[in-house]
Design a protein around this motif. Structure first.
Motif, short mmCIF file in Angstrom:
data_model
loop_
_atom_site.label_atom_id
_atom_site.label_comp_id
_atom_site.label_asym_id
_atom_site.label_seq_id
_atom_site.Cartn_x
_atom_site.Cartn_y
_atom_site.Cartn_z
N ALA A 1 -37.86 23.90 -15.06
CA ALA A 1 -37.72 23.26 -16.37
C ALA A 1 -39.09 23.00 -16.99
N ARG A 2 -40.04 22.61 -16.15
CA ARG A 2 -41.40 22.36 -16.65
C ARG A 2 -42.02 23.66 -17.18
N LEU A 3 -41.80 24.75 -16.46
CA LEU A 3 -42.31 26.04 -16.92
C LEU A 3 -41.68 26.43 -18.24
N ALA A 4 -40.37 26.26 -18.37
CA ALA A 4 -39.70 26.60 -19.62
C ALA A 4 -40.23 25.76 -20.77
N LEU A 5 -40.45 24.47 -20.52
CA LEU A 5 -40.98 23.60 -21.56
C LEU A 5 -42.36 24.05 -22.00
N GLN A 6 -43.22 24.37 -21.05
CA GLN A 6 -44.58 24.76 -21.41
C GLN A 6 -44.62 26.11 -22.12
N LEU A 7 -43.73 27.01 -21.75
CA LEU A 7 -43.65 28.29 -22.46
C LEU A 7 -43.20 28.07 -23.90
N GLN A 8 -42.24 27.18 -24.12
CA GLN A 8 -41.81 26.88 -25.47
C GLN A 8 -42.91 26.18 -26.27
N GLN A 9 -43.62 25.27 -25.63
CA GLN A 9 -44.73 24.59 -26.30
C GLN A 9 -45.80 25.59 -26.72
N LEU A 10 -46.11 26.53 -25.84
CA LEU A 10 -47.12 27.53 -26.16
C LEU A 10 -46.67 28.39 -27.33
N ALA A 11 -45.40 28.77 -27.35
CA ALA A 11 -44.87 29.60 -28.44
C ALA A 11 -44.91 28.85 -29.77
N ARG A 12 -44.88 27.52 -29.72
CA ARG A 12 -44.92 26.71 -30.94
C ARG A 12 -46.33 26.37 -31.37
N GLY A 13 -47.33 26.89 -30.66
CA GLY A 13 -48.71 26.66 -31.03
C GLY A 13 -49.34 25.45 -30.38
N ASP A 14 -48.63 24.81 -29.45
CA ASP A 14 -49.20 23.68 -28.71
C ASP A 14 -50.03 24.19 -27.54
N THR A 15 -50.69 23.26 -26.86
CA THR A 15 -51.51 23.62 -25.71
C THR A 15 -51.03 22.85 -24.49
N PRO A 16 -50.04 23.37 -23.78
CA PRO A 16 -49.52 22.67 -22.59
C PRO A 16 -50.53 22.73 -21.46
N PRO A 17 -50.34 21.93 -20.41
CA PRO A 17 -51.30 21.90 -19.29
C PRO A 17 -51.59 23.26 -18.67
N ALA A 18 -50.59 24.14 -18.59
CA ALA A 18 -50.79 25.45 -17.97
C ALA A 18 -51.10 26.54 -18.99
N ALA A 19 -51.56 26.14 -20.17
CA ALA A 19 -51.78 27.13 -21.24
C ALA A 19 -52.73 28.24 -20.82
N ALA A 20 -53.80 27.90 -20.11
CA ALA A 20 -54.79 28.91 -19.74
C ALA A 20 -54.17 29.99 -18.87
N ILE A 21 -53.27 29.60 -17.97
CA ILE A 21 -52.61 30.57 -17.10
C ILE A 21 -51.56 31.35 -17.87
N LEU A 22 -50.75 30.64 -18.66
CA LEU A 22 -49.67 31.30 -19.38
C LEU A 22 -50.20 32.29 -20.41
N GLN A 23 -51.35 32.00 -21.00
CA GLN A 23 -51.92 32.90 -22.01
C GLN A 23 -52.42 34.20 -21.41
N THR A 24 -52.65 34.23 -20.11
CA THR A 24 -53.08 35.47 -19.46
C THR A 24 -51.92 36.43 -19.25
N LEU A 25 -50.70 35.94 -19.39
CA LEU A 25 -49.52 36.79 -19.19
C LEU A 25 -49.24 37.62 -20.43
N GLU A 26 -48.75 38.80 -20.23
CA GLU A 26 -48.33 39.63 -21.36
C GLU A 26 -47.15 38.95 -22.06
N PRO A 27 -47.06 39.09 -23.39
CA PRO A 27 -45.94 38.47 -24.12
C PRO A 27 -44.58 38.81 -23.52
N ARG A 28 -44.42 40.05 -23.04
CA ARG A 28 -43.14 40.43 -22.43
C ARG A 28 -42.85 39.61 -21.19
N MET A 29 -43.88 39.35 -20.39
CA MET A 29 -43.69 38.55 -19.18
C MET A 29 -43.38 37.10 -19.53
#
Length: 349
Positions: free
Chosen positions: A171-199
Protein backbone atom coordinates in the motif's frame (compact mmCIF):
# COMPACT_ATOMS: atom_id res chain seq x y z
CA UNK A 1 -29.05 7.41 10.46
CA UNK A 2 -30.42 10.73 11.62
CA UNK A 3 -31.53 13.37 9.12
CA UNK A 4 -32.66 16.19 11.32
CA UNK A 5 -32.43 19.35 9.26
CA UNK A 6 -34.11 18.91 5.90
CA UNK A 7 -36.19 16.62 3.77
CA UNK A 8 -33.28 16.55 1.32
CA UNK A 9 -31.22 14.62 3.83
CA UNK A 10 -34.03 12.09 4.38
CA UNK A 11 -34.30 11.62 0.64
CA UNK A 12 -30.54 11.16 0.32
CA UNK A 13 -30.58 8.48 3.02
CA UNK A 14 -33.59 6.72 1.49
CA UNK A 15 -32.02 6.69 -1.98
CA UNK A 16 -28.59 5.44 -1.04
CA UNK A 17 -28.42 3.95 2.47
CA UNK A 18 -31.80 2.50 3.48
CA UNK A 19 -32.16 -1.10 2.31
CA UNK A 20 -35.34 -3.18 2.06
CA UNK A 21 -33.76 -6.42 3.25
CA UNK A 22 -34.64 -7.52 6.80
CA UNK A 23 -32.16 -6.87 9.59
CA UNK A 24 -30.28 -9.82 11.07
CA UNK A 25 -28.52 -8.32 14.08
CA UNK A 26 -30.46 -5.13 14.78
CA UNK A 27 -34.05 -5.00 15.97
CA UNK A 28 -34.30 -1.32 14.94
CA UNK A 29 -32.13 0.24 12.24
CA UNK A 30 -32.18 3.39 10.12
CA UNK A 31 -35.08 5.73 10.77
CA UNK A 32 -35.20 6.11 14.58
CA UNK A 33 -33.13 8.25 16.92
CA UNK A 34 -31.17 5.16 17.94
CA UNK A 35 -30.56 1.75 16.43
CA UNK A 36 -31.14 -1.26 18.67
CA UNK A 37 -28.66 -4.11 18.41
CA UNK A 38 -29.27 -7.58 19.82
CA UNK A 39 -25.86 -9.08 20.73
CA UNK A 40 -25.56 -12.84 20.71
CA UNK A 41 -26.33 -14.44 24.10
CA UNK A 42 -23.40 -14.41 26.54
CA UNK A 43 -21.18 -12.37 24.23
CA UNK A 44 -19.56 -8.96 24.57
CA UNK A 45 -19.78 -6.06 22.13
CA UNK A 46 -16.58 -5.00 20.38
CA UNK A 47 -16.78 -1.38 19.16
CA UNK A 48 -14.37 0.67 17.05
CA UNK A 49 -14.48 4.00 15.21
CA UNK A 50 -12.33 5.31 12.35
CA UNK A 51 -12.44 8.54 10.38
CA UNK A 52 -11.27 9.18 6.81
CA UNK A 53 -10.73 12.75 5.59
CA UNK A 54 -10.29 13.75 1.93
CA UNK A 55 -6.76 14.92 1.21
CA UNK A 56 -5.49 13.28 4.38
CA UNK A 57 -6.49 9.63 4.04
CA UNK A 58 -7.48 9.43 0.38
CA UNK A 59 -7.22 11.38 -2.86
CA UNK A 60 -10.40 13.32 -3.56
CA UNK A 61 -10.68 11.82 -7.06
CA UNK A 62 -10.50 8.21 -5.83
CA UNK A 63 -13.11 5.83 -7.23
CA UNK A 64 -16.13 6.25 -4.90
CA UNK A 65 -16.91 2.52 -4.90
CA UNK A 66 -13.37 1.83 -3.71
CA UNK A 67 -13.74 4.54 -1.08
CA UNK A 68 -16.98 2.99 0.18
CA UNK A 69 -15.18 -0.35 0.49
CA UNK A 70 -12.16 1.11 2.27
CA UNK A 71 -14.20 3.26 4.67
CA UNK A 72 -15.77 0.10 6.07
CA UNK A 73 -12.70 -2.13 5.63
CA UNK A 74 -10.48 -0.07 7.92
CA UNK A 75 -13.08 -0.43 10.68
CA UNK A 76 -13.66 -4.13 10.12
CA UNK A 77 -9.91 -4.59 10.37
CA UNK A 78 -10.12 -3.48 14.01
CA UNK A 79 -12.78 -6.12 14.67
CA UNK A 80 -10.53 -8.71 13.00
CA UNK A 81 -7.67 -7.76 15.31
CA UNK A 82 -9.99 -8.26 18.27
CA UNK A 83 -11.26 -11.61 16.98
CA UNK A 84 -14.82 -10.29 16.81
CA UNK A 85 -17.66 -11.25 14.47
CA UNK A 86 -19.12 -8.14 12.74
CA UNK A 87 -22.69 -7.20 13.60
CA UNK A 88 -23.40 -3.67 12.38
CA UNK A 89 -22.07 -0.22 11.60
CA UNK A 90 -23.05 3.43 11.63
CA UNK A 91 -21.90 5.97 9.05
CA UNK A 92 -21.49 9.71 9.50
CA UNK A 93 -20.68 11.46 6.23
CA UNK A 94 -19.99 15.10 5.43
CA UNK A 95 -20.45 16.00 1.74
CA UNK A 96 -19.50 19.21 -0.09
CA UNK A 97 -22.64 18.70 -2.21
CA UNK A 98 -25.11 15.95 -3.08
CA UNK A 99 -23.88 13.96 -6.07
CA UNK A 100 -26.22 11.01 -6.62
CA UNK A 101 -23.93 9.18 -9.03
CA UNK A 102 -21.02 9.47 -6.58
CA UNK A 103 -23.19 8.37 -3.65
CA UNK A 104 -24.61 5.41 -5.56
CA UNK A 105 -21.11 4.14 -6.33
CA UNK A 106 -19.91 4.81 -2.78
CA UNK A 107 -22.86 2.93 -1.30
CA UNK A 108 -22.35 0.00 -3.68
CA UNK A 109 -18.74 -0.44 -2.54
CA UNK A 110 -19.68 -0.14 1.12
CA UNK A 111 -22.61 -2.56 0.95
CA UNK A 112 -20.69 -5.16 -1.08
CA UNK A 113 -18.14 -5.48 1.72
CA UNK A 114 -20.80 -5.19 4.43
CA UNK A 115 -22.79 -8.05 2.90
CA UNK A 116 -19.67 -10.20 2.60
CA UNK A 117 -19.15 -9.95 6.37
CA UNK A 118 -22.75 -9.78 7.60
CA UNK A 119 -22.33 -6.21 8.83
CA UNK A 120 -25.55 -4.15 8.69
CA UNK A 121 -25.66 -0.37 8.30
CA UNK A 122 -27.95 0.60 11.18
CA UNK A 123 -27.61 4.39 11.48
CA UNK A 124 -25.44 7.49 11.29
CA UNK A 125 -25.68 11.09 10.14
CA UNK A 126 -25.27 13.32 7.10
CA UNK A 127 -24.24 16.96 6.81
CA UNK A 128 -22.66 19.44 4.41
CA UNK A 129 -18.91 20.02 4.71
CA UNK A 130 -15.49 18.89 3.47
CA UNK A 131 -15.67 15.25 2.41
CA UNK A 132 -15.26 13.26 5.64
CA UNK A 133 -16.30 9.72 6.53
CA UNK A 134 -16.63 8.39 10.06
CA UNK A 135 -17.75 4.83 10.72
CA UNK A 136 -18.36 2.98 13.95
CA UNK A 137 -18.52 -0.81 13.82
CA UNK A 138 -19.99 -3.25 16.31
CA UNK A 139 -18.90 -6.84 16.71
CA UNK A 140 -19.51 -9.78 19.00
CA UNK A 141 -16.96 -11.85 20.91
CA UNK A 142 -17.27 -14.39 23.75
CA UNK A 143 -16.03 -13.09 27.11
CA UNK A 144 -12.34 -13.81 27.54
CA UNK A 145 -11.84 -14.59 23.85
CA UNK A 146 -10.95 -11.13 22.50
CA UNK A 147 -7.41 -10.63 21.26
CA UNK A 148 -5.90 -7.75 23.21
CA UNK A 149 -2.58 -5.98 22.76
CA UNK A 150 -1.61 -6.84 26.33
CA UNK A 151 -1.47 -10.63 26.10
CA UNK A 152 2.00 -11.28 24.67
CA UNK A 153 4.67 -13.13 26.65
CA UNK A 154 8.45 -13.19 26.31
CA UNK A 155 9.44 -15.86 23.80
CA UNK A 156 6.24 -15.58 21.77
CA UNK A 157 6.65 -15.58 18.00
CA UNK A 158 5.59 -12.48 16.06
CA UNK A 159 3.59 -12.98 12.85
CA UNK A 160 2.27 -10.79 10.06
CA UNK A 161 -0.62 -11.92 7.89
CA UNK A 162 -0.79 -11.41 4.13
CA UNK A 163 -2.25 -12.99 1.02
CA UNK A 164 -0.05 -15.05 -1.32
CA UNK A 165 1.89 -12.78 -3.72
CA UNK A 166 0.92 -9.74 -1.62
CA UNK A 167 2.58 -8.33 1.45
CA UNK A 168 3.40 -5.56 3.85
CA UNK A 169 4.46 -2.29 2.24
CA UNK A 170 2.44 -2.75 -0.96
CA UNK A 171 0.00 0.00 0.00
CA UNK A 172 2.88 2.35 0.78
CA UNK A 173 4.42 1.64 -2.62
CA UNK A 174 1.11 2.30 -4.37
CA UNK A 175 0.69 5.57 -2.49
CA UNK A 176 4.18 6.77 -3.37
CA UNK A 177 3.74 5.84 -7.03
CA UNK A 178 0.51 7.85 -7.13
CA UNK A 179 2.17 10.78 -5.36
CA UNK A 180 5.01 10.73 -7.88
CA UNK A 181 2.55 10.68 -10.80
CA UNK A 182 0.85 13.75 -9.29
CA UNK A 183 4.10 15.69 -9.19
CA UNK A 184 4.83 15.20 -5.49
CA UNK A 185 8.12 13.98 -4.06
CA UNK A 186 7.50 10.89 -1.89
CA UNK A 187 10.29 9.44 0.29
CA UNK A 188 11.24 6.83 -2.33
CA UNK A 189 11.09 9.27 -5.24
CA UNK A 190 14.78 8.89 -6.12
CA UNK A 191 14.39 5.12 -6.50
CA UNK A 192 11.02 5.23 -8.23
CA UNK A 193 12.23 7.81 -10.76
CA UNK A 194 14.94 5.40 -11.93
CA UNK A 195 12.26 2.96 -13.09
CA UNK A 196 10.94 3.05 -16.62
CA UNK A 197 7.41 4.49 -16.85
CA UNK A 198 6.15 1.07 -17.95
CA UNK A 199 7.58 -0.54 -14.82
CA UNK A 200 6.09 2.15 -12.58
CA UNK A 201 2.71 1.56 -14.22
CA UNK A 202 3.09 -2.20 -13.74
CA UNK A 203 4.00 -1.85 -10.06
CA UNK A 204 1.06 0.48 -9.47
CA UNK A 205 -1.24 -1.99 -11.17
CA UNK A 206 0.08 -4.77 -8.92
CA UNK A 207 -0.19 -2.83 -5.64
CA UNK A 208 -3.03 -0.32 -6.04
CA UNK A 209 -5.63 -2.83 -4.87
CA UNK A 210 -3.78 -3.07 -1.54
CA UNK A 211 -4.14 0.68 -0.99
CA UNK A 212 -7.66 1.22 -2.25
CA UNK A 213 -9.37 -2.14 -1.56
CA UNK A 214 -7.81 -3.62 1.59
CA UNK A 215 -9.36 -6.88 2.77
CA UNK A 216 -10.12 -7.03 6.50
CA UNK A 217 -8.86 -10.32 7.93
CA UNK A 218 -12.06 -11.18 9.78
CA UNK A 219 -11.83 -14.92 9.10
CA UNK A 220 -8.25 -15.08 10.35
CA UNK A 221 -9.09 -13.09 13.45
CA UNK A 222 -11.81 -15.59 14.29
CA UNK A 223 -9.56 -18.57 13.47
CA UNK A 224 -6.87 -17.27 15.83
CA UNK A 225 -9.13 -17.30 18.89
CA UNK A 226 -7.40 -19.40 21.51
CA UNK A 227 -4.14 -19.38 19.51
CA UNK A 228 -2.90 -15.78 19.34
CA UNK A 229 -1.73 -14.24 22.60
CA UNK A 230 -1.92 -10.62 21.38
CA UNK A 231 -2.97 -8.90 18.18
CA UNK A 232 -3.26 -5.51 16.46
CA UNK A 233 -4.24 -4.45 12.97
CA UNK A 234 -1.56 -2.94 10.74
CA UNK A 235 -2.91 0.49 9.93
CA UNK A 236 -0.12 2.88 10.97
CA UNK A 237 2.97 0.83 10.10
CA UNK A 238 4.54 -2.35 11.46
CA UNK A 239 6.96 -0.70 13.91
CA UNK A 240 4.22 1.46 15.40
CA UNK A 241 1.49 -1.16 15.61
CA UNK A 242 3.86 -3.78 17.01
CA UNK A 243 4.97 -1.04 19.39
CA UNK A 244 1.42 -0.91 20.75
CA UNK A 245 1.65 -4.63 21.59
CA UNK A 246 5.07 -4.14 23.16
CA UNK A 247 3.88 -1.27 25.33
CA UNK A 248 0.66 -2.96 26.43
CA UNK A 249 2.47 -6.23 27.19
CA UNK A 250 5.47 -4.57 28.87
CA UNK A 251 7.97 -6.28 26.55
CA UNK A 252 10.52 -5.62 23.84
CA UNK A 253 10.88 -7.35 20.49
CA UNK A 254 13.34 -8.30 17.77
CA UNK A 255 12.35 -8.46 14.11
CA UNK A 256 14.45 -10.36 11.59
CA UNK A 257 14.83 -9.59 7.92
CA UNK A 258 15.52 -13.22 7.08
CA UNK A 259 15.79 -16.37 9.17
CA UNK A 260 15.78 -19.38 6.89
CA UNK A 261 12.20 -19.82 5.70
CA UNK A 262 11.04 -17.07 8.06
CA UNK A 263 11.61 -13.35 8.41
CA UNK A 264 10.08 -10.06 7.33
CA UNK A 265 11.31 -10.38 3.75
CA UNK A 266 8.89 -13.30 3.30
CA UNK A 267 6.06 -10.92 4.21
CA UNK A 268 7.03 -8.62 1.30
CA UNK A 269 5.44 -9.17 -2.10
CA UNK A 270 7.42 -10.02 -5.25
CA UNK A 271 6.27 -6.67 -6.68
CA UNK A 272 7.77 -4.75 -3.77
CA UNK A 273 11.00 -6.75 -3.86
CA UNK A 274 11.64 -5.59 -7.44
CA UNK A 275 12.85 -2.34 -5.81
CA UNK A 276 15.51 -4.30 -3.93
CA UNK A 277 15.35 -6.15 -0.64
CA UNK A 278 16.52 -3.23 1.50
CA UNK A 279 13.87 -0.86 0.07
CA UNK A 280 11.20 -3.54 0.42
CA UNK A 281 12.08 -4.09 4.07
CA UNK A 282 12.04 -0.37 4.81
CA UNK A 283 8.57 0.03 3.26
CA UNK A 284 7.32 -3.03 5.15
CA UNK A 285 8.61 -1.62 8.44
CA UNK A 286 7.41 1.95 8.05
CA UNK A 287 4.47 1.68 5.66
CA UNK A 288 0.85 2.12 6.63
CA UNK A 289 -2.54 1.14 5.26
CA UNK A 290 -1.66 -2.57 5.17
CA UNK A 291 -4.73 -3.61 7.22
CA UNK A 292 -3.17 -6.96 7.93
CA UNK A 293 -2.82 -8.50 11.39
CA UNK A 294 0.37 -8.42 13.45
CA UNK A 295 0.01 -10.96 16.23
CA UNK A 296 1.95 -13.04 18.70
CA UNK A 297 1.61 -16.69 19.67
CA UNK A 298 3.58 -19.15 21.82
CA UNK A 299 6.24 -21.15 20.01
CA UNK A 300 4.37 -24.39 20.62
CA UNK A 301 1.41 -23.06 18.60
CA UNK A 302 3.28 -22.71 15.31
CA UNK A 303 1.40 -25.58 13.66
CA UNK A 304 -1.91 -24.16 14.85
CA UNK A 305 -1.04 -20.72 13.43
CA UNK A 306 -0.09 -22.21 10.08
CA UNK A 307 -3.29 -24.28 9.95
CA UNK A 308 -5.48 -21.29 10.85
CA UNK A 309 -3.90 -19.14 8.13
CA UNK A 310 -4.16 -21.94 5.55
CA UNK A 311 -7.87 -22.39 6.27
CA UNK A 312 -8.33 -18.70 5.45
CA UNK A 313 -6.24 -18.87 2.26
CA UNK A 314 -3.62 -16.59 3.82
CA UNK A 315 0.01 -16.64 4.86
CA UNK A 316 1.22 -15.95 8.39
CA UNK A 317 4.89 -15.05 8.11
CA UNK A 318 6.91 -15.44 11.31
CA UNK A 319 8.91 -12.21 11.51
CA UNK A 320 10.40 -12.06 15.01
CA UNK A 321 9.94 -12.73 18.70
CA UNK A 322 8.89 -10.96 21.87
CA UNK A 323 11.61 -10.43 24.48
CA UNK A 324 12.05 -9.25 28.05
CA UNK A 325 14.59 -6.58 27.04
CA UNK A 326 12.85 -3.28 26.36
CA UNK A 327 12.95 -1.68 22.92
CA UNK A 328 12.53 -2.76 19.32
CA UNK A 329 15.42 -4.27 17.39
CA UNK A 330 15.86 -5.30 13.76
CA UNK A 331 18.37 -7.82 12.41
CA UNK A 332 19.13 -6.89 8.80
CA UNK A 333 20.05 -9.11 5.87
CA UNK A 334 23.71 -8.95 6.86
CA UNK A 335 23.00 -10.15 10.39
CA UNK A 336 23.59 -6.71 11.92
CA UNK A 337 21.27 -5.59 14.70
CA UNK A 338 19.78 -2.10 14.74
CA UNK A 339 17.55 -0.29 17.19
CA UNK A 340 14.24 0.92 15.76
CA UNK A 341 11.80 3.48 17.05
CA UNK A 342 8.44 1.81 17.73
CA UNK A 343 6.64 4.85 16.37
CA UNK A 344 3.24 4.83 14.68
CA UNK A 345 1.91 7.32 12.16
CA UNK A 346 0.80 10.48 13.96
CA UNK A 347 -1.83 12.70 12.37
CA UNK A 348 -0.55 15.64 14.39
CA UNK A 349 3.13 14.84 14.03
Amino acid sequence: MSASSSSGEFALIDRHFRRPSPLRHATVGIGDDCALLAPLPDEQLAISTDMLVAGRHFFEDVDPAALGHKALAVNLSDLAACGAQPLGATLAIALPAVDDAWLEAFASGLFALADAHGCELVGGDTTRGPLTLSLTVFGSVPPGSAHLRSGASAGDDIYASHAPLQGLGDARLALQLQQLARGDTPPAAAILQTLEPRMRHHLLHMTRVRLELPQPRIALGLALRGIASACADLSDGLTGDLGHIMQASGLGATLQALDGADGLLHACSPALRTLGNDVALQMALAGGDDYELVFTAPRDRRDAVAAAAARCGLCASRIGRMETDAGLRFVDLGGRQHSLAARAFDHFG
